[in-house]
Write a protein that holds these residues in place. Sequence first.
Motif, PDB file in Angstrom:
ATOM      1  N   CYS A 146      32.144  25.461   0.998  1.00  0.00           N
ATOM      2  CA  CYS A 146      32.757  25.736   1.702  1.00  0.00           C
ATOM      3  C   CYS A 146      33.840  26.805   1.556  1.00  0.00           C
ATOM      4  CB  CYS A 146      34.453  25.046   2.553  1.00  0.00           C
ATOM      5  SG  CYS A 146      35.146  25.404   4.060  1.00  0.00           S
ATOM      6  N   GLU A 147      33.464  27.971   1.507  1.00  0.00           N
ATOM      7  CA  GLU A 147      34.005  29.474   0.673  1.00  0.00           C
ATOM      8  C   GLU A 147      33.447  30.470   1.355  1.00  0.00           C
ATOM      9  OE1 GLU A 147      35.073  30.267  -2.118  1.00  0.00           O
ATOM     10  OE2 GLU A 147      35.764  28.258  -2.698  1.00  0.00           O
ATOM     11  N   LEU A 148      34.175  31.894   1.617  1.00  0.00           N
ATOM     12  CA  LEU A 148      33.778  32.931   1.915  1.00  0.00           C
ATOM     13  C   LEU A 148      31.966  33.139   1.415  1.00  0.00           C
ATOM     14  CD1 LEU A 148      37.591  35.100   0.844  1.00  0.00           C
ATOM     15  CD2 LEU A 148      36.340  34.083   3.324  1.00  0.00           C
ATOM     16  N   GLY A 149      31.062  34.192   2.453  1.00  0.00           N
ATOM     17  CA  GLY A 149      30.171  34.424   2.635  1.00  0.00           C
ATOM     18  C   GLY A 149      28.923  33.782   2.362  1.00  0.00           C
ATOM     19  N   GLY A 150      29.119  33.251   3.209  1.00  0.00           N
ATOM     20  CA  GLY A 150      28.241  31.733   3.699  1.00  0.00           C
ATOM     21  C   GLY A 150      28.077  31.876   4.854  1.00  0.00           C
ATOM     22  N   GLU A 151      27.312  30.526   5.424  1.00  0.00           N
ATOM     23  CA  GLU A 151      26.678  31.016   7.053  1.00  0.00           C
ATOM     24  C   GLU A 151      28.037  30.228   7.145  1.00  0.00           C
ATOM     25  OE1 GLU A 151      22.553  28.771   8.971  1.00  0.00           O
ATOM     26  OE2 GLU A 151      23.578  27.261   7.799  1.00  0.00           O
ATOM     27  N   PRO A 152      28.173  31.341   8.298  1.00  0.00           N
ATOM     28  CA  PRO A 152      29.640  30.892   9.804  1.00  0.00           C
ATOM     29  C   PRO A 152      29.077  29.575   9.809  1.00  0.00           C
ATOM     30  CG  PRO A 152      27.457  32.537  10.279  1.00  0.00           C
ATOM     31  CD  PRO A 152      27.396  32.355   9.615  1.00  0.00           C
ATOM     32  N   LEU A 153      29.742  28.332   9.791  1.00  0.00           N
ATOM     33  CA  LEU A 153      30.560  26.556   9.798  1.00  0.00           C
ATOM     34  C   LEU A 153      29.645  25.980  11.321  1.00  0.00           C
ATOM     35  CD1 LEU A 153      31.522  24.291   8.690  1.00  0.00           C
ATOM     36  CD2 LEU A 153      34.007  24.823   9.772  1.00  0.00           C
ATOM     37  N   ASN A 154      29.696  27.821  12.041  1.00  0.00           N
ATOM     38  CA  ASN A 154      29.563  26.596  13.612  1.00  0.00           C
ATOM     39  C   ASN A 154      27.478  26.888  13.797  1.00  0.00           C
ATOM     40  OD1 ASN A 154      30.381  29.499  13.733  1.00  0.00           O
ATOM     41  ND2 ASN A 154      29.855  29.259  15.876  1.00  0.00           N
ATOM     42  N   LYS A 155      27.268  27.270  12.748  1.00  0.00           N
ATOM     43  CA  LYS A 155      25.904  27.725  13.194  1.00  0.00           C
ATOM     44  C   LYS A 155      24.863  26.842  12.203  1.00  0.00           C
ATOM     45  CE  LYS A 155      25.796  32.098  14.857  1.00  0.00           C
ATOM     46  NZ  LYS A 155      25.717  34.195  14.653  1.00  0.00           N
ATOM     47  N   SER A 156      25.698  26.531  11.431  1.00  0.00           N
ATOM     48  CA  SER A 156      25.526  25.869   9.400  1.00  0.00           C
ATOM     49  C   SER A 156      25.100  24.030  10.269  1.00  0.00           C
ATOM     50  CB  SER A 156      26.218  25.079   8.819  1.00  0.00           C
ATOM     51  OG  SER A 156      26.478  26.204   8.002  1.00  0.00           O
ATOM     52  N   ASN A 157      23.503  23.485  10.052  1.00  0.00           N
ATOM     53  CA  ASN A 157      23.224  22.508  10.248  1.00  0.00           C
ATOM     54  C   ASN A 157      24.162  21.594   9.410  1.00  0.00           C
ATOM     55  OD1 ASN A 157      21.872  20.201  10.405  1.00  0.00           O
ATOM     56  ND2 ASN A 157      19.956  20.167  10.722  1.00  0.00           N
ATOM     57  N   LEU A 158      24.874  20.467   9.371  1.00  0.00           N
ATOM     58  CA  LEU A 158      25.655  19.194   8.926  1.00  0.00           C
ATOM     59  C   LEU A 158      25.039  18.181   9.897  1.00  0.00           C
ATOM     60  CD1 LEU A 158      28.790  21.873   9.181  1.00  0.00           C
ATOM     61  CD2 LEU A 158      26.651  21.820   7.361  1.00  0.00           C
ATOM     62  N   LYS A 159      24.021  17.868   9.830  1.00  0.00           N
ATOM     63  CA  LYS A 159      23.649  16.602  10.664  1.00  0.00           C
ATOM     64  C   LYS A 159      23.547  15.646   9.020  1.00  0.00           C
ATOM     65  CE  LYS A 159      23.147  18.284  15.102  1.00  0.00           C
ATOM     66  NZ  LYS A 159      21.776  17.718  15.768  1.00  0.00           N
ATOM     67  N   GLY A 160      23.121  13.847   9.002  1.00  0.00           N
ATOM     68  CA  GLY A 160      22.791  13.687   7.805  1.00  0.00           C
ATOM     69  C   GLY A 160      23.599  13.552   6.840  1.00  0.00           C
ATOM     70  N   SER A 161      22.973  13.217   5.640  1.00  0.00           N
ATOM     71  CA  SER A 161      24.374  13.121   4.305  1.00  0.00           C
ATOM     72  C   SER A 161      24.106  13.719   4.135  1.00  0.00           C
ATOM     73  CB  SER A 161      23.057  12.310   3.144  1.00  0.00           C
ATOM     74  OG  SER A 161      22.201  10.398   3.742  1.00  0.00           O
ATOM     75  N   ILE A 162      25.523  13.822   3.894  1.00  0.00           N
ATOM     76  CA  ILE A 162      26.582  15.518   3.388  1.00  0.00           C
ATOM     77  C   ILE A 162      27.494  15.000   3.306  1.00  0.00           C
ATOM     78  CG2 ILE A 162      27.645  15.599   5.803  1.00  0.00           C
ATOM     79  CD1 ILE A 162      26.856  18.921   5.959  1.00  0.00           C
ATOM     80  N   ALA A 163      27.841  16.381   1.619  1.00  0.00           N
ATOM     81  CA  ALA A 163      28.734  16.159   1.250  1.00  0.00           C
ATOM     82  C   ALA A 163      29.624  17.931   1.067  1.00  0.00           C
ATOM     83  CB  ALA A 163      28.436  15.914  -0.545  1.00  0.00           C
ATOM     84  N   ILE A 164      30.619  17.825   1.467  1.00  0.00           N
ATOM     85  CA  ILE A 164      31.764  18.434   1.983  1.00  0.00           C
ATOM     86  C   ILE A 164      32.119  19.098   0.100  1.00  0.00           C
ATOM     87  CG2 ILE A 164      33.230  20.813   2.997  1.00  0.00           C
ATOM     88  CD1 ILE A 164      30.318  20.167   4.327  1.00  0.00           C
ATOM     89  N   VAL A 165      32.372  20.629  -0.323  1.00  0.00           N
ATOM     90  CA  VAL A 165      32.607  21.199  -1.585  1.00  0.00           C
ATOM     91  C   VAL A 165      34.213  21.932  -1.114  1.00  0.00           C
ATOM     92  CG1 VAL A 165      32.801  21.123  -4.115  1.00  0.00           C
ATOM     93  CG2 VAL A 165      31.575  20.520  -3.099  1.00  0.00           C
ATOM     94  N   ILE A 166      35.337  21.539  -1.144  1.00  0.00           N
ATOM     95  CA  ILE A 166      36.936  22.505  -1.121  1.00  0.00           C
ATOM     96  C   ILE A 166      37.963  22.387  -2.733  1.00  0.00           C
ATOM     97  CG2 ILE A 166      38.887  22.613  -0.283  1.00  0.00           C
ATOM     98  CD1 ILE A 166      36.846  22.305   1.914  1.00  0.00           C
ATOM     99  N   GLY A 167      37.375  24.352  -2.547  1.00  0.00           N
ATOM    100  CA  GLY A 167      38.108  24.554  -4.001  1.00  0.00           C
ATOM    101  C   GLY A 167      39.369  24.593  -4.383  1.00  0.00           C
ATOM    102  N   SER A 168      39.977  24.940  -5.150  1.00  0.00           N
ATOM    103  CA  SER A 168      41.136  24.562  -5.344  1.00  0.00           C
ATOM    104  C   SER A 168      41.603  26.217  -4.942  1.00  0.00           C
ATOM    105  CB  SER A 168      41.178  24.849  -6.993  1.00  0.00           C
ATOM    106  OG  SER A 168      40.980  26.475  -7.725  1.00  0.00           O
ATOM    107  N   GLU A 169      42.847  25.302  -4.914  1.00  0.00           N
ATOM    108  CA  GLU A 169      43.969  26.681  -3.783  1.00  0.00           C
ATOM    109  C   GLU A 169      43.803  27.705  -4.519  1.00  0.00           C
ATOM    110  OE1 GLU A 169      46.010  22.358  -3.930  1.00  0.00           O
ATOM    111  OE2 GLU A 169      45.251  23.684  -5.662  1.00  0.00           O
ATOM    112  N   GLY A 170      43.837  28.069  -5.678  1.00  0.00           N
ATOM    113  CA  GLY A 170      43.828  29.279  -5.978  1.00  0.00           C
ATOM    114  C   GLY A 170      42.883  30.043  -6.114  1.00  0.00           C
ATOM    115  N   LYS A 171      41.875  29.373  -6.936  1.00  0.00           N
ATOM    116  CA  LYS A 171      40.078  29.965  -7.643  1.00  0.00           C
ATOM    117  C   LYS A 171      39.194  29.426  -6.926  1.00  0.00           C
ATOM    118  CE  LYS A 171      42.210  29.632 -12.015  1.00  0.00           C
ATOM    119  NZ  LYS A 171      41.861  28.754 -13.741  1.00  0.00           N
TER     120      LYS A 171
END
Length: 241
Positions: free
Chosen positions: A172-197
Amino acid sequence: MRVEGRNAVRELILSGETIDRVLIADGNHDAVINEIISLLKSKGVRFQFVKQVVLNNESVTKHHQGIIAYTTEFKYCATEDILEYAKSKNEDPFILILDGIEDPHNLGSIIRVCECLGVHGIIIEKTRACQVNETVIKVSAGASSYVKVARVSNINNEIEKLKKCGVWVYACELGGEPLNKSNLKGSIAIVIGSEGKGTGKLTLKNCDGIVTIPQFGNVNSLNASVATGIVLYEVVTQRKG
């Protein structure tokens, strides 16, 4: 380890984890404390009433709400345990990977969100990141008793492991595919980065893709736990839809 706060202690008791003893502030008790006392008696857990000053001195978070439980250190698991847990529920793996989250309040809130939304487990690194401590447990309001957390040496190795098991990994970062238009079904892992970097460059490279939360305000920045809640809820919506 100290578990502080009414919700956190109550859920610790209900989870069946081993508790050494519990300290409760002496004096008039409300319905919640009386319920906890009944639970302690039914489980045969040792407890004692002490003066408020004793709890103040023992408290790590300084927000004990009149009760502190003493238990063993938080029990981490392995990534394989998370995958096995999903399999036991006959569900596609739903995993959160945290890349360098350092604020214990963020981590506690994230664990609480994950428990509410049915995430099978969280993966964190042993270094350069917050570990599950007293503050995290207090902020999670008891959710830490139910959410599996794998503590690993290198999250990029775990990402490769997940991909080999058929899990799609998205940051989950800036510059990617809009969240609501992404296919997030099936087996999935989401990465959340650090607060600053944010998410590290190598981790971004190892992910299958990047999803971005559409934002319409003047301040294009979200707290890590808030961003986690938004992304995970979208995943749940698609999985249940």
